[in-house]
Design a protein around this motif. Structure first.
Motif, PDB file in Angstrom:
ATOM      1  N   ALA A  86       4.546   7.800   8.060  1.00  0.00           N
ATOM      2  CA  ALA A  86       5.479   7.481   9.149  1.00  0.00           C
ATOM      3  C   ALA A  86       4.781   7.468  10.499  1.00  0.00           C
ATOM      4  O   ALA A  86       5.188   6.748  11.417  1.00  0.00           O
ATOM      5  N   GLY A  87       3.719   8.267  10.618  1.00  0.00           N
ATOM      6  CA  GLY A  87       2.974   8.311  11.875  1.00  0.00           C
ATOM      7  C   GLY A  87       2.295   6.993  12.217  1.00  0.00           C
ATOM      8  O   GLY A  87       1.887   6.786  13.358  1.00  0.00           O
ATOM      9  N   ARG A  88       2.170   6.089  11.245  1.00  0.00           N
ATOM     10  CA  ARG A  88       1.534   4.788  11.503  1.00  0.00           C
ATOM     11  C   ARG A  88       2.534   3.728  11.974  1.00  0.00           C
ATOM     12  O   ARG A  88       2.152   2.611  12.308  1.00  0.00           O
ATOM     13  N   ILE A  89       3.810   4.070  11.957  1.00  0.00           N
ATOM     14  CA  ILE A  89       4.847   3.067  12.215  1.00  0.00           C
ATOM     15  C   ILE A  89       5.222   3.043  13.693  1.00  0.00           C
ATOM     16  O   ILE A  89       5.582   4.069  14.283  1.00  0.00           O
ATOM     17  N   ARG A  90       5.137   1.853  14.274  1.00  0.00           N
ATOM     18  CA  ARG A  90       5.577   1.644  15.646  1.00  0.00           C
ATOM     19  C   ARG A  90       6.716   0.638  15.725  1.00  0.00           C
ATOM     20  O   ARG A  90       7.462   0.601  16.702  1.00  0.00           O
ATOM     21  N   ALA A  91       6.820  -0.217  14.719  1.00  0.00           N
ATOM     22  CA  ALA A  91       7.862  -1.241  14.646  1.00  0.00           C
ATOM     23  C   ALA A  91       8.175  -1.481  13.176  1.00  0.00           C
ATOM     24  O   ALA A  91       7.420  -1.064  12.291  1.00  0.00           O
ATOM     25  N   THR A  92       9.294  -2.144  12.894  1.00  0.00           N
ATOM     26  CA  THR A  92       9.663  -2.382  11.501  1.00  0.00           C
ATOM     27  C   THR A  92       8.607  -3.213  10.773  1.00  0.00           C
ATOM     28  O   THR A  92       8.458  -3.098   9.553  1.00  0.00           O
ATOM     29  N   ALA A  93       7.848  -4.015  11.514  1.00  0.00           N
ATOM     30  CA  ALA A  93       6.800  -4.828  10.889  1.00  0.00           C
ATOM     31  C   ALA A  93       5.685  -3.968  10.300  1.00  0.00           C
ATOM     32  O   ALA A  93       4.890  -4.455   9.484  1.00  0.00           O
ATOM     33  N   ASP A  94       5.606  -2.682  10.680  1.00  0.00           N
ATOM     34  CA  ASP A  94       4.550  -1.790  10.183  1.00  0.00           C
ATOM     35  C   ASP A  94       4.939  -1.061   8.903  1.00  0.00           C
ATOM     36  O   ASP A  94       4.089  -0.398   8.292  1.00  0.00           O
ATOM     37  N   ILE A  95       6.191  -1.152   8.497  1.00  0.00           N
ATOM     38  CA  ILE A  95       6.689  -0.278   7.433  1.00  0.00           C
ATOM     39  C   ILE A  95       5.995  -0.535   6.105  1.00  0.00           C
ATOM     40  O   ILE A  95       5.493   0.393   5.444  1.00  0.00           O
ATOM     41  N   GLU A  96       5.947  -1.786   5.659  1.00  0.00           N
ATOM     42  CA  GLU A  96       5.386  -2.065   4.342  1.00  0.00           C
ATOM     43  C   GLU A  96       3.894  -1.755   4.288  1.00  0.00           C
ATOM     44  O   GLU A  96       3.385  -1.269   3.269  1.00  0.00           O
ATOM     45  N   ALA A  97       3.169  -2.029   5.373  1.00  0.00           N
ATOM     46  CA  ALA A  97       1.749  -1.687   5.398  1.00  0.00           C
ATOM     47  C   ALA A  97       1.554  -0.176   5.312  1.00  0.00           C
ATOM     48  O   ALA A  97       0.638   0.313   4.640  1.00  0.00           O
ATOM     49  N   ALA A  98       2.443   0.570   5.964  1.00  0.00           N
ATOM     50  CA  ALA A  98       2.343   2.027   5.931  1.00  0.00           C
ATOM     51  C   ALA A  98       2.590   2.579   4.532  1.00  0.00           C
ATOM     52  O   ALA A  98       2.040   3.623   4.155  1.00  0.00           O
ATOM     53  N   LEU A  99       3.392   1.897   3.760  1.00  0.00           N
ATOM     54  CA  LEU A  99       3.722   2.358   2.401  1.00  0.00           C
ATOM     55  C   LEU A  99       2.822   1.740   1.341  1.00  0.00           C
ATOM     56  O   LEU A  99       3.049   1.949   0.146  1.00  0.00           O
ATOM     57  N   SER A 100       1.830   0.992   1.741  1.00  0.00           N
ATOM     58  CA  SER A 100       0.954   0.310   0.793  1.00  0.00           C
ATOM     59  C   SER A 100       0.346   1.299  -0.203  1.00  0.00           C
ATOM     60  O   SER A 100      -0.120   2.379   0.178  1.00  0.00           O
ATOM     61  N   GLY A 101       0.350   0.918  -1.468  1.00  0.00           N
ATOM     62  CA  GLY A 101      -0.236   1.760  -2.512  1.00  0.00           C
ATOM     63  C   GLY A 101       0.728   2.722  -3.154  1.00  0.00           C
ATOM     64  O   GLY A 101       0.425   3.292  -4.205  1.00  0.00           O
ATOM     65  N   ALA A 102       1.883   2.953  -2.543  1.00  0.00           N
ATOM     66  CA  ALA A 102       2.877   3.832  -3.160  1.00  0.00           C
ATOM     67  C   ALA A 102       3.430   3.154  -4.405  1.00  0.00           C
ATOM     68  O   ALA A 102       3.704   1.961  -4.402  1.00  0.00           O
ATOM     69  N   HIS A 103       3.586   3.911  -5.485  1.00  0.00           N
ATOM     70  CA  HIS A 103       4.125   3.319  -6.697  1.00  0.00           C
ATOM     71  C   HIS A 103       5.332   4.118  -7.171  1.00  0.00           C
ATOM     72  O   HIS A 103       5.576   5.238  -6.750  1.00  0.00           O
ATOM     73  N   GLY A 104       6.115   3.489  -8.044  1.00  0.00           N
ATOM     74  CA  GLY A 104       7.359   4.061  -8.526  1.00  0.00           C
ATOM     75  C   GLY A 104       8.459   3.028  -8.452  1.00  0.00           C
ATOM     76  O   GLY A 104       8.215   1.816  -8.542  1.00  0.00           O
ATOM     77  N   SER A 105       9.675   3.498  -8.265  1.00  0.00           N
ATOM     78  CA  SER A 105      10.834   2.617  -8.129  1.00  0.00           C
ATOM     79  C   SER A 105      11.760   3.248  -7.104  1.00  0.00           C
ATOM     80  O   SER A 105      12.374   4.281  -7.377  1.00  0.00           O
TER      81      SER A 105
END
Length: 634
Positions: A86-105
């Motif tokens: 979450a510390g990497r997020i400044r705008a909604t456009a950053d969300i998916e990049a911040a979660l990159s590599g997370a797996h599951g459902s």
């Protein structure tokens, strides 16, 4: 007389925009939470952002400065890791990049700089719906919550489509069953703006299908291994289906590899040619630390048992109804042995093997290979040469295919097709009004239809995956109510991506069964199971179950909700319900119809219960739990 059961509400959440809302909106949400306290997480502004009812072990909420980030479901990120992301997020456009590599459902929700963001999984297992509530767009993970919140009625046009069962094509397959409630396409997210506007953003793209079989199989094995290990660990006592099929058996061996102690369930269906029991026994002999439960048809409730019991309607008609009590019985037996969750191979059929439409693209890239595969598939289906050639030469766009399908809803679909999907087909008892409604919807979709992929084989594969994901929503919902949560690793996004990366003509073959999964499990699952080419059924039990429900079917024929809604023809439906044994080629259509009829009765029953509760409500609505007190909360 139909049995009236108490309807238990499932967990749910809604995502609200960062703006002033109707003063009574939270009160209505508290009403929906029933006796449980409404949980609320607020925007940095102090306005409500997330509200609903959920278990703390399935929703991780991070509050970090001006950012709110939540993950609901099964995710490889723990609370501390999510806070770091979450510390990497400044705008909604950053969300998916911040979660990159997370797996599951899992679902992802965020509040950033006054904007709300929400998306589900691209498999469709985690879904998002939207609706206008008091003039603003609100999102939720359950369509029924938004329907209750807005007072929406059942959409009879969508109900007519549901009579086509699993053949409803994209994008209509994603539609919600309530007027005014829209389904967000699985690969898209919704961003709610402070001024009340909303827009959709595409967050997922299909991977390139270019990996050779060996490399793709290695990726699939690792993805499945991580998916299973995310749910089970050394010493855990875990329930698992052991049907004898390749999908469930693979999960059993992966769970054993992770150190779990297994309690497995195998159903021995009565068809003389059934081979499931042979392969399940072989697998059990090779599994360490396994307690095996084997059930003959007489040991479990019949198919369609409890058809006259009213249930939580969920988000729409569900095929769970056929074997709901069978699965409840299995769950109770496995839970009594100390299990905490159940692994299921659901989704494997759709994920690891592309449909026959892959040949259409293969023929154009590699004519010799395409012709070999087409000949092999034709031999298996025994389809005439002329029909096969016509299908291969067809070059219709997706829009044209939808328009063509609209005019043939009364005609049987071909045994094998290399088109964009299985052509939708309505049963003989669909009313003329229902047929015309479906035609209009297909033609409207054709006007601006965008396929899931430009190549029809890839489109059909992704559509099948999303069909499995949607089915899993219903299965998981019912399993949770039964007290033994069901997990389907094949429907995890990372697992699907690993499968989709394979070359389609190597992931599927006319001469072997599920070659991609067989290669992925080589050396772990016994070789005879990986070489299996058959798939069994429970048709004798299905037919006996329908016969045992003749009183309920007769009552439904006299007072059909589908007929009252104008979706079914009374005389034709009566004929089908009173003489199901005489049906020819419409067995699956009958089940789909029973599901739709039962669902309408469930909705009616829940509306009655809701009105009764409203009359008896004491008016004490001030029960909510705030979750903004710590940097991270689970």
């Amino acid at each position: 007389m139909e049995k009236l059961m108490d309807v238990t509400s499932a967990p749910w959440f809604v995502v609200l925009p960062d703006q002033d809302l109707s003063p009574d909106l939270l009160d209505r949400l508290r009403n929906l939470s029933g006796p449980d306290a409404l949980q609320v997480v607020r925007h940095p502004s102090g306005r409500p952002w997330l509200a609903g009812r959920w278990s703390d072990d399935r929703m991780t909420v991070c509050v970090l400065g001006e950012v709110r980030l939540a993950v609901a479901g099964i995710c490889s990120l723990n609370a501390a890791e999510l806070a770091a992301r979450a510390g990497r997020i400044r705008a909604t456009a950053d969300i998916e990049a911040a979660l990159s590599g997370a797996h599951g459902s899992f679902h992802v929700s965020a509040s950033v700089a006054g904007r709300s963001y929400v998306r589900g999984s691209f498999t469709g297992k985690r879904r998002v719906y939207r609706a206008q509530v008091d003039g603003v767009t609100v999102c939720a993970d359950r369509a029924h919550v938004l329907a209750r919140l807005t007072g929406a009625e059942v959409d009879t046009a969508q109900l007519a489509l549901r009579l086509a069962g699993v053949t409803v094509p994209h994008p209509l397959a994603d539609s919600a069953s309530w007027r005014g409630v829209g389904a967000v396409p699985p690969a898209e997210a919704v961003e709610l703006e402070p001024g009340g506007g909303a827009r959709t953003l595409r967050w997922w793209q299909a991977p390139a299908a270019e990996l050779p079989l060996r490399e793709a199989a290695a990726g699939l094995r690792e993805a499945l291994r991580r998916a299973v290990a995310l749910r089970v660990g050394p010493g855990d006592v875990v329930a698992a289906d052991l049907s004898g099929g390749m999908d469930s058996t693979s999960l059993c061996f992966l769970a054993a590899e992770a150190g779990a102690r297994l309690v497995t369930a195998t159903l021995h269906w009565s068809a003389p040619t059934n081979e499931d029991r042979v392969y399940a026994t072989l697998a059990a002999q090779r599994l360490p630390h396994v307690e095996r439960l084997v059930f003959a048809p007489g040991d479990v409730p019949a198919c369609f048992a409890g058809l006259d019991e009213r249930l939580d309607p969920g988000d729409g008609p569900s095929l769970v109804r056929r074997d709901r009590l069978i699965q409840r019985h299995l769950a109770e037996e496995m839970r009594s042995r100390g299990t905490r969750l159940r692994l299921s191979g659901h989704g494997g059929d759709h994920v690891v093997q592309p449909p026959a439409a892959y040949v259409h693209g293969l023929l154009r890239r590699s004519p010799a290979a395409g012709l070999r595969h087409a000949a092999g598939l034709r031999a298996r289906s025994r389809q005439p040469l002329g029909a096969t050639a016509k299908a291969l030469l067809d070059r219709r766009s997706y829009a044209s295919w939808l328009a063509h399908a609209a005019g043939r809803l009364r005609e049987p679909a071909p045994l094998m097709d290399f088109g964009w999907g299985v052509r939708p087909q309505l049963p003989p008892w669909a009313s003329d009004r229902a047929v015309e409604s479906c035609r209009e919807q297909l033609r409207a979709a054709a006007r601006d239809a965008v396929p899931l992929h430009r190549e029809r084989g890839r489109h059909a594969w992704i559509a099948g995956v999303q069909q499995a994901g949607l089915g899993d929503v219903h299965f998981s919902h019912d399993a949770a109510l039964a007290g033994l949560p069901q997990h389907t690793p094949f429907c995890d996004d990372a697992v699907v991506e690993a499968a989709l990366a394979a070359r389609p003509h190597e992931a599927a073959s006319p001469w072997s069964y599920k070659p991609l999964l067989a290669a992925a499990m080589d050396g772990l699952v016994p070789e005879p199971i990986l070489r299996r080419t058959t798939k069994d059924h429970c048709m004798p039990e299905w037919q006996e179950g329908v016969r045992l429900q003749r009183r309920t079917l007769a009552a439904w024929a006299d007072d059909s909700r589908l007929v009252a809604a104008g979706v079914a023809d009374e005389a034709e439906l009566r004929r089908a319900l009173l003489s199901p044994g005489l049906l020819s080629g419409a067995v699956s259509e009958l089940e789909t119809t029973l599901v739709a009829e039962g669902w309408l009765r469930d909705v009616e029953h829940q509306e009655t219960l809701s009105r009764s509760r409203d009359l008896n409500d004491s008016g004490d609505l001030d029960h909510s739990r705030e979750m903004n007190d710590a940097p991270t909360a689970r």
